[in-house]
Write a protein that holds these residues in place. Structure first.
Motif, PDB file in Angstrom:
ATOM      1  N   HIS B 107       0.764  -1.250   0.000  1.00  0.00           N
ATOM      2  CA  HIS B 107       0.000   0.000   0.000  1.00  0.00           C
ATOM      3  C   HIS B 107       0.793   1.297   0.000  1.00  0.00           C
ATOM      4  O   HIS B 107       0.220   2.364   0.196  1.00  0.00           O
ATOM      5  CB  HIS B 107      -0.997  -0.018   1.162  1.00  0.00           C
ATOM      6  N   CYS B 108       2.083   1.218  -0.216  1.00  0.00           N
ATOM      7  CA  CYS B 108       2.848   2.465  -0.211  1.00  0.00           C
ATOM      8  C   CYS B 108       2.463   3.315  -1.422  1.00  0.00           C
ATOM      9  O   CYS B 108       2.412   2.830  -2.547  1.00  0.00           O
ATOM     10  CB  CYS B 108       4.344   2.170  -0.244  1.00  0.00           C
ATOM     11  N   ALA B 109       2.188   4.588  -1.194  1.00  0.00           N
ATOM     12  CA  ALA B 109       1.775   5.485  -2.273  1.00  0.00           C
ATOM     13  C   ALA B 109       2.962   6.256  -2.854  1.00  0.00           C
ATOM     14  O   ALA B 109       2.782   7.103  -3.714  1.00  0.00           O
ATOM     15  CB  ALA B 109       0.738   6.462  -1.751  1.00  0.00           C
ATOM     16  N   LYS B 110       4.163   5.968  -2.384  1.00  0.00           N
ATOM     17  CA  LYS B 110       5.399   6.624  -2.845  1.00  0.00           C
ATOM     18  C   LYS B 110       5.292   8.140  -2.728  1.00  0.00           C
ATOM     19  O   LYS B 110       5.740   8.886  -3.593  1.00  0.00           O
ATOM     20  CB  LYS B 110       5.729   6.290  -4.317  1.00  0.00           C
ATOM     21  N   CYS B 111       4.677   8.583  -1.643  1.00  0.00           N
ATOM     22  CA  CYS B 111       4.523  10.034  -1.467  1.00  0.00           C
ATOM     23  C   CYS B 111       5.738  10.645  -0.779  1.00  0.00           C
ATOM     24  O   CYS B 111       5.893  11.859  -0.746  1.00  0.00           O
ATOM     25  CB  CYS B 111       3.255  10.330  -0.670  1.00  0.00           C
ATOM     26  N   GLN B 112       6.573   9.798  -0.178  1.00  0.00           N
ATOM     27  CA  GLN B 112       7.816  10.202   0.491  1.00  0.00           C
ATOM     28  C   GLN B 112       7.586  11.122   1.691  1.00  0.00           C
ATOM     29  O   GLN B 112       8.508  11.802   2.143  1.00  0.00           O
ATOM     30  CB  GLN B 112       8.807  10.848  -0.511  1.00  0.00           C
ATOM     31  N   THR B 113       6.364  11.109   2.191  1.00  0.00           N
ATOM     32  CA  THR B 113       6.063  11.916   3.379  1.00  0.00           C
ATOM     33  C   THR B 113       6.918  11.493   4.567  1.00  0.00           C
ATOM     34  O   THR B 113       7.267  12.308   5.417  1.00  0.00           O
ATOM     35  CB  THR B 113       4.567  11.736   3.731  1.00  0.00           C
ATOM     36  N   CYS B 114       7.246  10.219   4.609  1.00  0.00           N
ATOM     37  CA  CYS B 114       7.976   9.675   5.759  1.00  0.00           C
ATOM     38  C   CYS B 114       9.440  10.122   5.800  1.00  0.00           C
ATOM     39  O   CYS B 114      10.074  10.045   6.850  1.00  0.00           O
ATOM     40  CB  CYS B 114       7.919   8.147   5.706  1.00  0.00           C
ATOM     41  N   ASN B 115       9.990  10.552   4.699  1.00  0.00           N
ATOM     42  CA  ASN B 115      11.435  10.794   4.619  1.00  0.00           C
ATOM     43  C   ASN B 115      11.973  11.735   5.702  1.00  0.00           C
ATOM     44  O   ASN B 115      12.914  11.401   6.415  1.00  0.00           O
ATOM     45  CB  ASN B 115      11.812  11.367   3.250  1.00  0.00           C
ATOM     46  N   THR B 188       4.453   9.088  10.582  1.00  0.00           N
ATOM     47  CA  THR B 188       4.000  10.148   9.683  1.00  0.00           C
ATOM     48  C   THR B 188       3.354   9.611   8.410  1.00  0.00           C
ATOM     49  O   THR B 188       2.866  10.392   7.604  1.00  0.00           O
ATOM     50  CB  THR B 188       5.174  11.054   9.251  1.00  0.00           C
ATOM     51  N   CYS B 189       3.375   8.312   8.218  1.00  0.00           N
ATOM     52  CA  CYS B 189       2.806   7.786   6.969  1.00  0.00           C
ATOM     53  C   CYS B 189       1.292   7.857   7.014  1.00  0.00           C
ATOM     54  O   CYS B 189       0.665   7.258   7.874  1.00  0.00           O
ATOM     55  CB  CYS B 189       3.247   6.336   6.739  1.00  0.00           C
ATOM     56  N   PRO B 190       0.695   8.583   6.065  1.00  0.00           N
ATOM     57  CA  PRO B 190      -0.755   8.744   6.107  1.00  0.00           C
ATOM     58  C   PRO B 190      -1.493   7.425   5.884  1.00  0.00           C
ATOM     59  O   PRO B 190      -2.650   7.291   6.264  1.00  0.00           O
ATOM     60  CB  PRO B 190      -1.061   9.715   4.963  1.00  0.00           C
TER      61      PRO B 190
HETATM   62  S1  SF4 Z   1       4.734   8.079   3.737  1.00  0.00           S
HETATM   63 FE1  SF4 Z   1       6.414   6.794   3.003  1.00  0.00          FE
HETATM   64  S2  SF4 Z   1       5.756   4.717   3.478  1.00  0.00           S
HETATM   65 FE2  SF4 Z   1       3.941   5.992   3.603  1.00  0.00          FE
HETATM   66  S3  SF4 Z   1       2.995   5.863   1.621  1.00  0.00           S
HETATM   67 FE3  SF4 Z   1       4.311   7.660   1.562  1.00  0.00          FE
HETATM   68  S4  SF4 Z   1       6.274   6.882   0.788  1.00  0.00           S
HETATM   69 FE4  SF4 Z   1       5.086   5.106   1.393  1.00  0.00          FE
END
Ligand code: SF4
Ligand code: SF4
Lengths: 300, 536
Positions: B107-115, B188-190
């Motif tokens: 289910h990772c959306a590759k939003c990179q919010t977690c970075n 932090t991952c939505p």
């Molecule tokens: S926050 Fe990170 S782990 Fe969560 S969906 Fe986005 S890229 Fe994937």
């Protein structure tokens, strides 16, 4: 029966079956070890700062108070307002907010169109629904276009996103963009979009397929149905699997109390045969989990 | 700015290093720690080690796996890795984490919010290789291409391209030891995807399938604990001797006489310390004993093997080693007939016994377990001991051990104590469940082989150091003594090394220590100062 009618029946059927299969698969995976992450939203007052029942002396003798309302208080702003992105990824927030809410509204539009079709446009209720559907659909498609286009540009423009994006990430956005854009165009050309959708829905519900709606309406419905068919096989199923990631993992703080159902489930799992190959485990595919865990190698 | 690294690069250029850590790229520290030429220089990996060991990820070595000699050996290892990945996705072999793992896989959306939540990535100056998503994406792509039906054809499109070869596997092995499992990223991952979990599961593949883990946490760690009794190497006899010495020393220091009870059947509490405390910070178990005795508690320690060491390194890399140690703890408590086990000041030991092993305990082995924080809070506010907070009138801040706080929700008891007993208590930013890891989590604090210490002190511990210095920015110099309370043995190990590395004691006069030391320091019955204001 046209290709579009067949596609629609098939897409809806596949969607329902695939989602149910996925949900059942996830729901029936074994009970896992605890892996919660605080704040746990159903903790009553302690949720303010992320506390848990472990903060209480002799916690196992006390009644645990859980607040389901607490979980909703986190989930609803997350689903409707994309709170997580607002807090941690502001540059993506607006576009994601528009895209997601666009999708919710378009689904709402389809639902209203179906209700309208069932109510019949001749009734007062039917025509009211039609008017509401028009507004909901129009807003939904327009903000959907803006949001998806914004996300697409962001994904291409930002090194951080682009560098870790597989092709499917762009494909999904383009697919959604096509859905929203054709929907918007349907409204723009003024061909009574609600009637087009409602009419088509009526045909489907009453099993009286007619022709494919003319022009952009047909194209839009084709894209929409292909999207319905495709969605259950993508990460976009997070619309419902979030229930599991949050409720079943992140907030799962259920203690294993003696005599509980949880304890029984785990007992079964401790009997699973293990075939890991590392020498220190001495697993052979027959020894079970408990056997291996109880073999501390002390006597050797 | 570090050079960009693509995900596909992980399998390319065998024998060459994938990325470099340049001191100039690292997150700046506050003055007087900000001068580049004064940054501690890294030890070089010895040429013979470079030649013999796998070390092509960055500038350090955590695992130190010997390089395979032939192509066949390499292929065998790659095949083993893949078979391990496969087992990770089966109910039988991995019921323990299958559900969270599948959710994270798909289910990772590759939003990179977690970075940006990751202290390692941020402190590194944003090196792509340390992004929480780098190792996750490599794993996801391997699963997508090599394990999913049709992956050979569609994997490139759906998951992204990847080449599975020994270069990929060996770098991934090292990379699974560049994350402290603090799970700040997951917070932090939505969507609820958990990159920390992937690190954990990858380490399991290496240990449970391939028998590969850093020596400090496996052979010298959990194996030694199970066979000798403690990862410190202390046997039951030695530990009793050491504690006896501590009892006497405490008498000399405080004028309070007590004798630590051993193997007392039917006691209310079995207290288990991280045995490292007994050797490195004897004042901590000493202070515990003083408090428990002064409060008239019924307690005991165990001199049975494993029973006097609360550590459980399996938590970081191997479910079975975790269960083996956890079951041993329960068995000992059951034999003694205690009402509860209380964990001393050790975060990972807390989480192992209270949370992660919770569902492994069955029937009569399921003995209630409690945190020392809760017990101490109860004692401090019970009125059984007299305190004079003026004795603690110096600036104090609190480090939140990830395992105890973000991952267990034990946030307030220690704070209520500090607010009561330390008039100059102040929080660091961020704190509580949003804290930053000390940088020594997941085993790092005890890993110093080759030049790994340089990495963990320059990179993974950097954010913590910055935070601590900023918490005391009203007294930056050495004129004012200050106290960093870290109620966790592992964190203390990391902080000791961090402070030593950057000369924090000399430059800023910050002492680090546990919570019980502050409690005893404030006791009216304790003569003079209990806290020793010298760096150790
Ligand atoms: S926050 Fe990170 S782990 Fe969560 S969906 Fe986005 S890229 Fe994937
Ligand atoms: S668990 Fe912690 S160290 Fe590991 S990737 Fe996430 S934030 Fe970084």
């Amino acid at each position: 029966m046209t290709y579009l009618h067949i596609l629609t029946y098939a897409s809806v059927a596949v969607f329902v079956v695939a989602i149910v299969v996925r949900a059942v698969r996830l729901a029936t995976t074994p009970v896992h070890l605890r892996w919660e992450l605080y704040p746990v939203a159903h903790e009553k007052d302690r949720v303010r700062y992320g506390g848990s029942y472990f903060e209480e002396l002799d916690w196992w003798t006390k009644k645990r108070e859980k607040s389901m309302l607490g979980e909703l208080k986190v989930m609803i702003p997350e689903i409707l307002l994309q709170k997580g992105l607002w807090e941690n990824n502001r540059s993506m927030w607006l576009w994601s907010l528009l895209m997601h809410n666009g999708l919710y509204l378009v689904i709402g539009f389809a639902g209203l169109a179906i209700i309208g079709a069932l109510a019949g446009t001749a009734t007062e209720f039917g025509s009211l629904i039609k008017q509401v559907a028009y507004i909901v659909g129009l807003i939904g498609y327009i903000i959907g276009v803006i949001g998806t286009a914004g996300l697409f540009v962001l994904r291409i423009g930002s090194y951080r996103l682009r560098s870790f994006s597989p092709p499917v990430a762009y494909f999904n956005l383009l697919f959604l963009l096509a859905l929203f854009a054709t929907g918007t165009y349907l409204f723009a050309v003024g061909n009574e979009p609600v009637d087009a959708i409602a009419g088509f829905a009526h045909e489907l519900i009453t099993f009286s397929p007619n022709a494919v709606p003319a022009g952009i309406g047909g194209l839009h419905l084709t894209i929409a149905m292909l999207f319905v068919l495709y969605l259950p096989f993508t990460h976009m199923t997070h619309f419902f699997t979030k229930y599991f990631t949050y409720h079943a993992v992140r907030w799962n703080d259920e203690p294993n109390l003696p005599g509980s159902k949880l304890e029984k489930a785990i007992q079964r799992q401790l009997g699973y045969p293990v075939s890991w190959a590392a020498p220190h485990l001495k697993a052979d595919g027959k020894k079970n989990w408990a056997d291996i865990a109880l073999d501390t190698g002390e006597d050797k | 700015m570090p050079k960009h690294v693509k995900i596909t690069d992980i399998g390319k250029n065998p024998g060459q290093q994938l990325t470099h850590v340049n001191l100039a790229d690292l997150l700046p520290l506050p003055p007087p720690y900000d001068k580049l030429d004064e940054q501690p220089k890294w030890a070089k990996i010895k040429p013979e080690h470079k030649e013999k060991l796998e070390c092509t990820l960055d500038d350090t070595i955590a695992v130190g796996f010997p390089r395979p000699k032939t192509k066949e050996e390499e292929q065998e290892l790659v095949d083993k890795f893949l078979s391990g990945l496969e087992k990770l996705l089966t109910r039988e072999n991995n019921w323990t984490f299958l559900q969270p793992l599948l959710l994270t896989l798909e289910h990772c959306a590759k939003c990179q919010t977690c970075n940006d939540a990751c202290p390692i990535y941020t402190a590194s100056g944003k090196n792509d290789v340390y992004r929480p998503t780098y190792r996750s994406e490599v794993w996801r792509r391997i699963v997508g291409k090599y394990l999913k039906p049709g992956g050979k054809f569609f994997g490139k499109f759906t998951s992204g391209d990847i080449e599975l070869n020994w270069t990929t596997v060996s770098r991934l092995m090292e990379l699974s030891y560049r994350c402290t499992l603090c799970r700040r990223c997951a917070q932090t991952c939505p969507i609820g995807v958990d990159n920390g979990l992937i690190t954990h599961e990858l380490r399991k593949v290496f240990s449970q399938e391939m028998g590969i883990a850093p020596r400090e946490i496996h052979e010298k760690g959990s194996v030694q604990q199970l066979t000798v009794g403690s990862s410190t190497g202390m046997t039951p006899l030695v530990v009793k001797d050491n504690i006896e010495f501590i009892d006497e020393d405490m008498y000399d220091r405080t004028g309070i006489k007590y004798e630590t009870p051993w193997d007392k059947k039917g006691a209310d509490i079995l207290l288990i310390h991280n045995a490292g405390e007994i050797l490195a910070w004897p004042e901590n178990p000493g202070a515990f004993a003083i408090i428990l005795e002064a409060a008239g508690m019924s307690w005991t320690m165990s001199s049975e093997k494993v029973g006097y060491d609360g550590i459980n390194y399996g938590l970081w890399y191997d479910d079975f080693q975790l269960a083996r140690v956890a079951l041993k703890h329960a068995e000992i408590a059951k034999k003694l007939g205690v009402k509860k086990i209380v964990m001393g000041e050790c975060g990972h030991a807390h989480k192992a016994i209270q949370v992660i092993a919770d569902r492994v305990y069955q029937g009569e082995y399921n003995i209630p377990r409690e945190s020392a924080m809760t017990l101490l809070e109860d004692i401090v506010f019970s009125g059984k001991i007299k305190f004079d907070p003026a004795k603690n009138d110096f600036p104090v801040t609190l480090h939140d051990p990830c395992n105890m706080v973000r991952l267990m929700g034990i946030v307030e008891p220690q704070r209520r104590i500090l607010r009561y007993l330390c008039p100059q208590f102040r929080e660091m930013t961020p704190h509580g469940v949003e804290n930053y890891c000390c940088g020594g989590g997941s085993g790092f604090a005890i890993m110093s082989g080759h030049n790994f210490q340089d990495w963990r002190l320059s990179v993974s511990g950097r954010m913590k150091l910055k935070q601590v210095l900023e918490a005391f920015d009203d007294y930056p110099g050495p004129e004012q003594k200050k106290y960093l309370c870290a109620p966790c043995s592992n964190c203390k190990g990391q902080l000791r090394d961090l402070f030593g590395y950057y000369n924090v004691w000399e430059k800023s006069r910050i002492q680090y220590g546990g919570l019980v030391e502050l409690i005893v320091n404030a006791m009216v019955d304790v003569k003079g100062e209990f806290i020793e204001w010298e760096f150790h």
